[in-house]
Design an enzyme around this catalytic site. Structure first.
Site, mmCIF file in Angstrom:
data_model
loop_
_atom_site.group_PDB
_atom_site.id
_atom_site.type_symbol
_atom_site.label_atom_id
_atom_site.label_comp_id
_atom_site.label_asym_id
_atom_site.label_seq_id
_atom_site.Cartn_x
_atom_site.Cartn_y
_atom_site.Cartn_z
ATOM 1 N N MET A 59 3.049 7.829 -0.413
ATOM 2 C CA MET A 59 4.179 8.582 0.150
ATOM 3 C C MET A 59 5.493 8.009 -0.374
ATOM 4 S SD MET A 59 3.114 9.814 3.928
ATOM 5 C CE MET A 59 3.434 8.280 4.795
ATOM 6 N N LEU A 87 7.947 2.755 -2.825
ATOM 7 C CA LEU A 87 6.897 1.884 -3.358
ATOM 8 C C LEU A 87 7.221 0.406 -3.149
ATOM 9 C CD1 LEU A 87 6.079 3.718 -6.729
ATOM 10 C CD2 LEU A 87 4.995 3.994 -4.477
ATOM 11 N N HIS A 113 1.547 -0.862 -2.928
ATOM 12 C CA HIS A 113 1.291 0.314 -3.768
ATOM 13 C C HIS A 113 1.091 -0.111 -5.225
ATOM 14 C CE1 HIS A 113 4.115 2.227 -0.659
ATOM 15 N NE2 HIS A 113 2.977 2.875 -0.477
ATOM 16 N N GLN A 145 0.743 15.127 8.183
ATOM 17 C CA GLN A 145 0.194 13.926 8.813
ATOM 18 C C GLN A 145 1.182 13.249 9.761
ATOM 19 O OE1 GLN A 145 -0.538 12.168 4.816
ATOM 20 N NE2 GLN A 145 0.094 10.239 5.733
ATOM 21 N N GLN A 164 -7.991 5.525 7.190
ATOM 22 C CA GLN A 164 -7.710 6.540 6.170
ATOM 23 C C GLN A 164 -8.726 6.430 5.030
ATOM 24 O OE1 GLN A 164 -3.591 7.340 4.786
ATOM 25 N NE2 GLN A 164 -4.187 6.227 2.965
ATOM 26 N N SER A 207 4.488 -2.644 3.990
ATOM 27 C CA SER A 207 4.456 -1.254 4.414
ATOM 28 C C SER A 207 5.838 -0.661 4.187
ATOM 29 C CB SER A 207 4.109 -1.176 5.910
ATOM 30 O OG SER A 207 4.460 0.095 6.429
ATOM 31 N N SER A 208 5.875 0.612 3.803
ATOM 32 C CA SER A 208 7.176 1.276 3.639
ATOM 33 C C SER A 208 7.938 1.247 4.954
ATOM 34 C CB SER A 208 6.973 2.721 3.184
ATOM 35 O OG SER A 208 6.190 2.762 2.009
HETATM 36 P P1 AMP Z 1 1.365 5.123 1.878
HETATM 37 O O1 AMP Z 1 2.496 5.292 0.904
HETATM 38 O O2 AMP Z 1 1.718 4.310 3.065
HETATM 39 O O3 AMP Z 1 0.698 6.435 2.206
HETATM 40 O O4 AMP Z 1 0.254 4.281 1.114
HETATM 41 C C1 AMP Z 1 -0.265 4.717 -0.116
HETATM 42 C C2 AMP Z 1 -1.452 3.867 -0.476
HETATM 43 O O5 AMP Z 1 -1.047 2.504 -0.608
HETATM 44 C C3 AMP Z 1 -2.551 3.905 0.581
HETATM 45 O O6 AMP Z 1 -3.821 3.920 -0.051
HETATM 46 C C4 AMP Z 1 -2.318 2.625 1.319
HETATM 47 O O7 AMP Z 1 -3.478 2.122 1.948
HETATM 48 C C5 AMP Z 1 -1.872 1.718 0.206
HETATM 49 N N1 AMP Z 1 -1.119 0.575 0.745
HETATM 50 C C6 AMP Z 1 -0.062 0.629 1.596
HETATM 51 N N2 AMP Z 1 0.339 -0.621 1.927
HETATM 52 C C7 AMP Z 1 -0.501 -1.470 1.282
HETATM 53 C C8 AMP Z 1 -0.620 -2.889 1.232
HETATM 54 N N3 AMP Z 1 0.204 -3.701 1.905
HETATM 55 N N4 AMP Z 1 -1.600 -3.419 0.465
HETATM 56 C C9 AMP Z 1 -2.456 -2.610 -0.218
HETATM 57 N N5 AMP Z 1 -2.391 -1.277 -0.218
HETATM 58 C C10 AMP Z 1 -1.433 -0.705 0.530
#
Ligand code: AMP
Length: 284
Positions: free
Chosen positions: A30, A33, A37, A61, A153, A185-186
């Protein structure tokens, strides 16, 4: 790196790569980054010939009142980060491009109805299932990279591939953390300085649960309570759920909590297979 905005452009680009004999790595995100990511992008670059990172803040979502409107968006920054990590394509469609009308067909993730996130955020995982289905339909045969950070997820995506026969190999990648343990996390961008200092309590609660299992505890209710109580030691953090899910080889420990107005989730695996007290810690 090529920036693609249209569904047709994305499909053509990846079809072209496959026609030229190249394998595709897909990294759905999403945006906003961060290193979590980018760890997925880098892994995909190692394992595939052409990597496509996607950025789409999927309204399906988000429930009404959640953070859809304030979700961080910065395409220029994402573009340079994805390019530096080796992505060949960045697919950043508009909402209208992905949902040209109110969808007639949606995907539901019935098998995980009892999962923690499904209960806490009704409709959330169905929204994820619908958009991932669309991305898989567009991308075609590929490897798709997902983080264990969003473990439920990941379970849904694996289920989709089995149930809907997508020609996709799902690759799970370990959680990337800040030095103090907070999972990247974003949504960490929402935290005030004080909240950011409190937020590692999620990971410390998971570690307390892990220590409890390693000392021989095998009652999931007890382990869950230890984690819940641990989160409770931080007055500015409100637990949503703290739950230990036992398995034969490993247990999965899950925590979700509100840090101010920001909801964060985290999980770890704790091996229990080798010997009465389990093997040493393996983090993901
Ligand atoms: P999102 O942008 O939050 O939807 O995440 C996109 C992808 O990045 C998803 O597969 C998440 O599980 C992965 N992701 C998000 N945060 C992390 C993290 N800290 N470590 C590894 N993968 C992540």
């Amino acid at each position: 790196m090529e920036l693609v905005h249209t569904v047709e452009g994305f499909r053509k680009a990846l079809d072209g790569e496959r026609c030229a004999g190249r394998t595709i790595g897909l990294v759905p995100t999403m945006g906003a980054l961060h290193d979590g990511h980018l760890s997925l992008v880098r892994r995909a670059v190692q394992e595939c010939d052409a990597v496509a990172t996607t950025i789409f803040v999927n309204p399906l979502q988000f429930a009404p009142g959640e953070d859809l409107d304030r979700y961080p968006r910065d395409l220029e920054r994402d573009r340079s980060l994805a390019e530096a990590a080796g992505s060949r394509y960045l697919f950043a469609p508009s909402e209208r491009e992905i949902y040209p009308r109110e969808p007639l067909a949606r995907v539901t993730a019935a098998a995980i109805e009892d999962s923690l996130e499904a209960t806490s955020r009704p409709g959330h995982l169905d929204g994820v299932a619908t958009v991932v289905t669309k991305l898989f339909a567009l991308a075609g045969p590929c490897r798709a990279y997902f983080g264990e950070k969003d473990y439920q997820q990941l379970a849904v995506v694996r289920g989709l591939v089995i149930d809907l026969s997508f020609p996709v190999e799902v690759v799970a990648c370990p959680t990337v953390r800040a030095p103090d343990g907070l999972a990247l996390s974003s949504r960490n961008a929402y935290l005030t300085d004080a909240e950011r200092r409190a937020a590692p309590v999620l990971y410390r609660a998971l570690s307390a649960g892990e220590a409890c299992i390693e000392s021989g505890e095998r009652d999931p209710t007890t382990v869950s309570r230890v984690m819940r109580d641990f989160v409770g030691t931080e007055p500015s953090v409100r637990v949503d759920y703290a739950e230990a899910r036992p398995g034969d080889q490993e247990w999965r420990l899950f925590v979700a909590a509100w840090v101010g107005t920001t909801r964060l989730i985290d999980n770890i695996a704790v091996p229990v297979g080798a010997g009465p007290l389990g093997a040493g810690p393996v983090r993901s």
